[in-house]
Structures are given as C-alpha cells and as structure tokens.
Design an enzyme around this catalytic site. Structure first.
Site, PDB file in Angstrom:
ATOM      1  N   CYS A   1       0.970  -1.211   0.061  1.00  0.00           N
ATOM      2  CA  CYS A   1       0.130   0.025  -0.001  1.00  0.00           C
ATOM      3  C   CYS A   1       0.863   1.349   0.094  1.00  0.00           C
ATOM      4  O   CYS A   1       0.490   2.269   0.662  1.00  0.00           O
ATOM      5  CB  CYS A   1      -0.888   0.038   1.170  1.00  0.00           C
ATOM      6  SG  CYS A   1      -2.272  -1.182   1.020  1.00  0.00           S
ATOM      7  N   ASN A   2       1.960   1.159  -0.624  1.00  0.00           N
ATOM      8  CA  ASN A   2       2.730   2.392  -0.791  1.00  0.00           C
ATOM      9  C   ASN A   2       3.342   2.402  -2.290  1.00  0.00           C
ATOM     10  O   ASN A   2       4.522   2.225  -2.482  1.00  0.00           O
ATOM     11  CB  ASN A   2       4.083   2.203   0.074  1.00  0.00           C
ATOM     12  CG  ASN A   2       4.641   3.578   0.302  1.00  0.00           C
ATOM     13  OD1 ASN A   2       4.896   4.259  -0.542  1.00  0.00           O
ATOM     14  ND2 ASN A   2       5.051   3.850   1.687  1.00  0.00           N
TER      15      ASN A   2
END
Length: 512
Positions: A389-390
């Site tokens: 999630c980056n």
C-alpha cells in the site's frame, strides 16, 4: 530510565512467555501492519465487560453515563500519552487511520473554492487518494522537493488558495522517517496552509511529542492497534486553532448536531466541541473502554514509547547488518535492501525498525517476493510482501516509471497478486518489521531462514553436494523445514560442511 530499559530488554523472553504464548513458535515480523496484543489486556478487558454495564453514550441512564465517563477519560489519557495539551488539541475517535484521513478530506472538500493538495511520494495509498477531491495536486518526489517548496516565496494568488500538505511520519514500506519539522516550517512560511501527518506506521514504535503546539501538525491520524495490538480503533488529533476547516464540513451525523429541522425549511445547528462535531453516530465505546486497558498494560510491560523505540531499533539494526553482509560463495549479495540514503539504522529519528528488500540468487537473478513469503510461511515466519500500500515508495526503489507500471497492469498485475517478476524485474518488495515484543531470537530465526533457504542450498548445489528442489525456477525449502534440510546434509562430510559454513557466515553451525 536506563535501568528500566535494561529490565525490559532482559525480561523480554519472560514477557513473551507470559503475554504472547499464542505465538506457538511463530516468528512474527509484521509489526508495521499490526503489533501483537498481550494476553493480560484481553483478560482485563473481558473482566471489565463482564463486571460492568456499558450503554449507548447518547443517553442519560447509568449505563450510558458510565460509557460516556470512560470515553472522556480515555480521550484525555490519549492526549496525555502524546503530551498534547487539551487546551490546544482535541482527539476524534475514528475507525482507523484511513478513516481519520477521510475526516480531514471531507472538511477540505467542502471548502468554497476547493483546495490544493501536496503529498510525499512515500505516502500510504490512503493519503494518495485525497488528491481525487483536490482542485490540483502535486506529488513531492523527494525531501528536497518539499524543502524547496517550503522555502520558495509564494505569490498573492498562491496565498489565497487553501493548501493541505500530507506526508507519513514513517514510510510503511521501508521505515524511513520523515522530518517532523516540516509542519512548523509550513505554518510559518506558507499562508493558508495546513498539514496532515500520517503517524500510523510511526507510532508502532515511534515517540510523538506534541508539547510544542506551535510546531505541531494540524491533523494527525493513527491506528491504536499498531501501538497496542488491540483494540481495532483509530484516532485523529486535531490542533484546535486549525479545527475550523474541518468543522465547516457540510455533512452531519447522529450526535454531531444540537438541533435538526427536517420538515419545512432545512436547518441544523452543529455541536461546538471539535470531537463532538466530527464523531458521527454512536462511538465504538466498547473499543474505547479496551483502549484504556491497553494503555495500562503497555505502561506496565514496556514503560514508555522511548523504551520500545530503543529496543525495536536495536533489533532492526542487527537484522539490517546481518542481511547486508550475507554473500554467496561467489561474493554476490543475497539481498537488495531498500534503505533511503538519508536514513540510518543507528539513528531512530531517521529510520524505524523496518527492513525492505528483495532476494537475489547467486547469478544475480531475482527470487519472487511471493516465493520468499511462501517459504517463510512454511517455516512459521510471518512477513509482508508486495506493494504494501505504498505505490510511490515501491515504484521509486524498484525504478518503475508510470508507463512501466501501466504496462504491468495491462499485462495482468494488480495489488496482491503473484506476478512477482515482469520484464525480468521485481514488482514488489519483502518487508520485515519489529515491535515492542520482538526479540533477538526473531532476528536469528529470520537470518537463519534466509541462509538455509538461499545461501546454503545454493552453495551445496554449486558444490555438487546436495540436490536442489525447484518449482517454476524458484528455490524451494522442503516442507519439513530446517530439520529435513540439515538431515540431507549427511551427504556432506561433517567437517567439510562446517568449513563451508564458516567461510560464508563466520559460524560453524546452523541456528534453526
């Protein structure tokens, strides 16, 4: 404090045995995702719930008043935990850090004239999504870009635009910690600008001190389960002098208004306190009760966030050093580690207890991220792999530009899949992270896993001493785990095997 720190570190195995017996020989290395809850916390919480009657806080009954009292007590305690004076700060309870981000976004979305949004490349996906409601946005691709933006004089036109700048206190990808000083600098040098700090990953082991309210962020989102393991609850700390931009939002929910007229001309009056005007509906009051117990147990076991930070940072440095020094017999590195040039595992202000990397074979080819995780799972090791999630941080360290990412997507790659390699390059990373209850044994077990799964087996294959098991071109440990691999070593003379291990690792034994 040093004596307390030594006591905590020396008793870590006892703490683990008493409080985390459910680990059952599992090596848990995903504290950046969620840290672990102590058993005594669950017992105290269950005892409290079975001994008291908690009702919906939106009432005047004794059970409701008990809930309201607990909620406000815990709210005050959380502010005190961060040295945030209630004169200058308020705490809004939310579901999680992402929900806190959305509360901030709701306020800015409803501003007349809209807003400009700036966010750092290391931002979690939840921060990136705020750009969709901004009139214009900019991704700062480096710290230098942030510094340059802050120092560049604004035009009168720029000053008239409401601005929101968001960034993570700690990258959830590689643990790099951003300068907290940006918030105060932006307030002093940029007109009509607000700051949103994503402190979720940082607070797993980091120390956030809000005693200097003048340089503090305007809005800080967090997830309490990342700090205490339980409950599943989030918070948004709001700087009261900046709260008007949020309390002017158009939407209101149950409990956030003093009066509503539904029949006839539409009219309503909002509540005045910051948290009262933003906490829509019934609060998760049972979870807030649990948070009070979580803070008690945390203090009893670990003392303070500073002690947790020192402990976890020491483990991360040991893991980083060991992984950095791992070499195949031909001298090739085993790991490509994605550490920011500005961070140091010797300095907790620049680096959190997280290590992000990919594993290479001795010929320089990559081992897929999901293959590493699958091998770890078979050895009772819990890690994280993928894009975590980056999107900005991962694409930067993997040197994937936007065209290459879209090309990978068109070829079938999506978040959470097992397309480990595309065009011969990794699509994600492997991440290990440490927390308050991590131990040096966790470090040793993970390093031993990497050595035995990749280094030793590669050495034996090249030496012709042991057959390799392969599947889809990836190195695979046997399902039976470490013991079976060592038993296969009977094909290698005992002395010769020890000699090889000593040459590669400096040790003549394997720690399973």
């Amino acid at each position: 404090m040093q004596n307390t720190m030594r006591s905590y570190s020396s008793k870590i195995e006892e703490i683990r045995r008493k409080e985390y017996g459910y680990l059952n020989n599992v090596t848990y290395l995903d504290h950046a995702g969620c840290t672990l809850y102590p058993t005594s916390l669950m017992h105290r919480y269950a005892q409290d719930l079975t001994s008291n009657l908690f009702g919906n806080p939106h009432s005047a009954s004794p059970s409701s008043m008990l809930s309201s009292e607990r909620v406000e007590t815990v709210r005050s305690r959380v502010l005190k935990f961060f040295n945030a004076s209630p004169e200058h700060f308020d705490l809004v309870f939310v579901a999680n850090a992402t929900a806190g981000i959305k509360v901030v976004m709701d306020g800015f979305r409803d501003l007349e004239g809209g807003y400009w949004y700036g966010y750092h490349r290391d931002s979690h996906t939840s921060l990136v999504g705020v750009r969709e409601h901004a009139k214009a946005s900019q991704c700062f691709q480096s710290d230098d870009e942030v510094d340059n933006w802050i120092s560049t004089p604004s035009t009168p036109e720029d000053d008239a635009i409401t601005k929101l700048v968001a960034y993570p206190a700690q990258s959830n990808m590689n643990g790099r910690r951003s300068p907290l000083k940006w918030c105060g600098q932006i307030r002093k040098k940029k007109s009509n600008a607000y700051t949103l700090l994503d402190a979720a990953a940082f607070l797993t082991t980091g120390c956030l001190d809000l005693s200097n309210h003048e340089d503090a962020p305007d809005f800080i989102c967090m997830s309490f389960y990342k700090i205490f393991g339980f409950p599943d609850l989030g918070g948004l700390i709001v700087r009261k002098s900046s709260a008007d931009v949020l309390t002017k939002r158009k939407y209101f929910g149950g409990g956030t208004v003093q009066m509503v007229i539904t029949i006839g001309p539409a009219w309503h009056s909002k509540r005045k306190e910051v948290h009262e005007s933003l906490e829509d509906g019934t609060l998760p009051f049972h979870n807030i009760v649990a948070l009070g117990h979580a803070m008690d147990v945390y203090a009893e076991l670990y003392g303070s966030p500073k002690q947790v930070s020192a402990h976890a940072s020491g483990l991360a440095k040991a893991a980083y050093d060991r992984l950095s020094n791992l070499r195949y017999s031909n001298g090739a590195p085993v790991c490509e580690i994605y550490k920011d040039d500005r961070s140091s595992y010797k300095d907790a202000t620049t680096q959190g207890p997280t290590v992000a990397f990919n594993i290479c074979r001795s010929d320089g080819s990559w081992v897929g991220k999901s293959k590493v995780e699958e091998a770890a799972i078979r050895n009772n090791i819990h890690i994280r792999s993928g894009g975590v999630c980056n999107p900005g941080g991962v694409s930067t360290v993997l040197q994937l530009n936007s065209l290459e990412m879209k090309k990978n997507f068109d070829a079938g790659m999506v978040c959470g899949d097992k397309h480990d390699l595309m065009a011969g390059r990794p699509t994600g990373i492997v991440r290990i992270s440490f927390g308050a209850m991590s131990s040096m044994d966790d470090v040793e077990k993970f390093i031993s896993f990497v050595e035995q799964t990749y280094v030793y087996w590669s050495m034996m294959e090249n030496n012709g001493s042991m057959p390799m098991l392969r599947a889809e071109g990836q190195l695979q440990p046997t399902p039976a785990g470490f013991a079976s691999r060592v038993s296969l070593g009977e094909k290698v003379k005992k002395g010769g095997f020890k000699s090889i291990l000593r040459n590669i690792t400096g040790r003549s034994h394997i720690t399973a």
